[in-house]
Enzyme design. Sequence first.
Site, PDB file in Angstrom:
ATOM      1  N   CYS A 114       5.338   6.880  -2.256  1.00 48.27           N
ATOM      2  CA  CYS A 114       5.012   7.251  -3.620  1.00 48.27           C
ATOM      3  C   CYS A 114       5.959   6.595  -4.606  1.00 48.27           C
ATOM      4  O   CYS A 114       6.869   5.854  -4.238  1.00 48.27           O
ATOM      5  CB  CYS A 114       5.094   8.772  -3.771  1.00 48.27           C
ATOM      6  SG  CYS A 114       4.150   9.686  -2.536  1.00 48.27           S
ATOM      7  N   ASP A 127       5.223  17.223   4.392  1.00 49.04           N
ATOM      8  CA  ASP A 127       6.670  17.239   4.520  1.00 49.04           C
ATOM      9  C   ASP A 127       7.373  17.556   3.209  1.00 49.04           C
ATOM     10  O   ASP A 127       8.525  18.002   3.205  1.00 49.04           O
ATOM     11  CB  ASP A 127       7.173  15.909   5.094  1.00 49.04           C
ATOM     12  CG  ASP A 127       6.774  14.709   4.259  1.00 49.04           C
ATOM     13  OD1 ASP A 127       5.752  14.791   3.545  1.00 49.04           O
ATOM     14  OD2 ASP A 127       7.452  13.670   4.330  1.00 49.04           O
ATOM     15  N   SER A 158       7.709  -1.762  10.956  1.00 52.09           N
ATOM     16  CA  SER A 158       8.328  -3.084  10.926  1.00 52.09           C
ATOM     17  C   SER A 158       9.568  -3.096  11.817  1.00 52.09           C
ATOM     18  O   SER A 158      10.063  -2.050  12.236  1.00 52.09           O
ATOM     19  CB  SER A 158       8.721  -3.469   9.497  1.00 52.09           C
ATOM     20  OG  SER A 158       9.980  -2.922   9.156  1.00 52.09           O
ATOM     21  N   GLY A 159      10.095  -4.286  12.069  1.00 55.36           N
ATOM     22  CA  GLY A 159      11.285  -4.447  12.883  1.00 55.36           C
ATOM     23  C   GLY A 159      12.551  -4.671  12.079  1.00 55.36           C
ATOM     24  O   GLY A 159      13.554  -5.129  12.630  1.00 55.36           O
ATOM     25  N   LEU A 180       0.687   8.097  -2.792  1.00 59.17           N
ATOM     26  CA  LEU A 180      -0.069   7.399  -1.762  1.00 59.17           C
ATOM     27  C   LEU A 180      -0.198   8.388  -0.615  1.00 59.17           C
ATOM     28  O   LEU A 180       0.773   8.711   0.050  1.00 59.17           O
ATOM     29  CB  LEU A 180       0.658   6.127  -1.304  1.00 59.17           C
ATOM     30  CG  LEU A 180       0.015   5.349  -0.145  1.00 59.17           C
ATOM     31  CD1 LEU A 180      -1.364   4.846  -0.530  1.00 59.17           C
ATOM     32  CD2 LEU A 180       0.904   4.192   0.276  1.00 59.17           C
ATOM     33  N   GLU A 186       9.164   9.773   3.698  1.00 52.28           N
ATOM     34  CA  GLU A 186       8.660  10.542   4.836  1.00 52.28           C
ATOM     35  C   GLU A 186       9.843  11.181   5.551  1.00 52.28           C
ATOM     36  O   GLU A 186      10.831  10.502   5.867  1.00 52.28           O
ATOM     37  CB  GLU A 186       7.909   9.647   5.835  1.00 52.28           C
ATOM     38  CG  GLU A 186       6.711   8.907   5.266  1.00 52.28           C
ATOM     39  CD  GLU A 186       5.513   9.805   4.966  1.00 52.28           C
ATOM     40  OE1 GLU A 186       5.538  10.984   5.412  1.00 52.28           O
ATOM     41  OE2 GLU A 186       4.581   9.334   4.289  1.00 52.28           O
ATOM     42  N   ILE A 238      -0.582  10.099   2.762  1.00 57.93           N
ATOM     43  CA  ILE A 238      -0.351   9.707   4.151  1.00 57.93           C
ATOM     44  C   ILE A 238      -0.526  10.892   5.094  1.00 57.93           C
ATOM     45  O   ILE A 238      -1.178  10.795   6.133  1.00 57.93           O
ATOM     46  CB  ILE A 238       1.069   9.124   4.321  1.00 57.93           C
ATOM     47  CG1 ILE A 238       1.287   7.932   3.387  1.00 57.93           C
ATOM     48  CG2 ILE A 238       1.322   8.738   5.783  1.00 57.93           C
ATOM     49  CD1 ILE A 238       0.446   6.724   3.686  1.00 57.93           C
TER      50      ILE A 238
END
Length: 629
Positions: free
Chosen positions: A2, A100, A363-364, A51, A77, A53
Amino acid sequence: MCGIVGIFDTQGERGIDRDLLGRMNQRQFHRGPDEGGLHVEPGLGFGHRRLSIIDLSSGQQPLFNRDKTVVVTYNGEIYNFQALRAELEALGHRFETHCDTEVIVYAWEAWGEACVERFRGMFAFGLWDRTRRTLFLARDRLGVKPLHYAVLPDGCLVFGSELKALLAHPGLPRRIDPQAVEDYFAYGYVPDPKTIYRDVYKLPPGHTLTLRRGGPVGAPVAYWDVPFAVRGNLDEAQVRGELIERLREAVDIRRVADVPLGAFLSGGVDSSAVVAMMAGLSDQPVNTCSIAFGDPAYNESRYAAEVAGRYHTHHRVEQVDPDDFSLIDRLAGLYDEPYADSSALPTYRVCELARKEVVVALSGDGGDETWAGYRRYRFHGYEERVRSLLPLGLRRPLFGTLGRWYPKADWAPKPLRAKATLEALARDSVEGYFHGVSLLSDAQRGRMFSPGFKRELQGYHAVEVLRGWAAKAPTRHPISLAQYLDLKTYLPGDILTKVDRASMAHALEVRVPLLDHPLVEWVSCLPPELKLRGTEGKFLFKQALEPYLSKDILYRPKMGFSIPLAAWFRGPLQAKLRAAVSGPALAGSGWFDMDYLKAMLDQHQSGIRDHSAGLWALLMYDSFLRLDP
């Protein structure tokens, strides 16, 4: 994921302009196109762009506790929210949603400022407690999510996820900070807690800021640090097994979503490791995406295809136009302040590609910083061994003289490019590391800036950023110290900023399991030789992954995620670059030696020197100066 904004009267309960708050909120529409919300009361206004989720039907923000005395606006998150919810319910708190966000308000009621110590995830939030007359701002431990704030001349504090939200407020001073400019041309970004503006700050990672109405605005307070408390007598086989379990769990908790989820897959070690763990946790094919480049020097797509084939992922790959210049003029608007990492261009494109299939991507990012994967750690270790043989009083004149006389040979094979090494050896440890990571050297910045700008700096030097963090570091080991410095500067200031802005431009949430803070803590306490052994970075990490990835993936030379700047500036971007370097924006600032800038450009375009990194930084700074805030 967000966008958040807020206005807080630090002294009283003056009315908040709801329309202004709405305009600030709308500046971040791209971060949360699903819903928007505002809350206004005397002396306080919160805004939120959502957004969706988790818990798509509820969880709208700003969100209140049951008796409406606590309200939060939150971006991020919290992956352990279900466990925290159970704990809070046992304490008597009653929940009305399944998101959450609601955990935050009741965690605040239960544990106050210490609530952040219980959160596992990525977050930035503002919370208002009407009973305590307290505003509480917090940012996650490693800086995955951004938070900017400023105290205005009228005594109001404004905050937001991006600078552009604050810039929508007409009362915000817009004075450029000379120290931030020096930092930018040294590092390629403006390190926390500074922004490019003198009166605006980033809340540093792992920090909170508590303000009580009527009281002074104090300094942010740290609630976490990377420990680097090395444990000895470890069994390497046991550590490898524990590593995989910890990595798998860090990935698993990041798969919670009520929307399509996938992963970036570059073909490098870190993203491939994440995909391997995801595939083992799911009975459905993992959604993966990567971009390809026409130039094989920059193209890792065949390695990504190998991993996708091994794990039967639903893989999507698109080739980026090798002359993809269309984004250059948009970058300043994405980042709001000068930002010179040219890999922002392909990062934007891979986020654009991912959003066609998913709303959340893993992602890494973070593997190089936590596992000592950058080549500069190896070079720094070599240099430190030489420094240990001679005192600084001897090294400075000896290697300083050699460095000054040794020719700069960008065209020569790497073993013959010793100038930078000699110059680094003439410095102490922190100065040497700074020299190695600098975008433009001390000498280049000294020639590039005008006498007037140097007076503005009043003796300030960008190495002070690293010196400040080095003084707080819990380790003195050369490799661990270099990692610590990167975790405090390069990771949040460059890597995570790049990914946040590029992903949020497409309303894409990116999660980073390698930066799970319990995992980072555990890795930091491993002996440095398990991370960097000989010439092999990520040593134990790669060994642990051998059952999951081929040796070609694990042990091939690192390629990076870059673009052919040097060729662009000698070819299709030559005219654009010359117009910027000799244009009115840079000249009008009065802060540059325009003759030296022209010399840099001429040397680069003639092929005598490779000034591509410095010229890109100038191009981005020119774009920033021409930006309409």
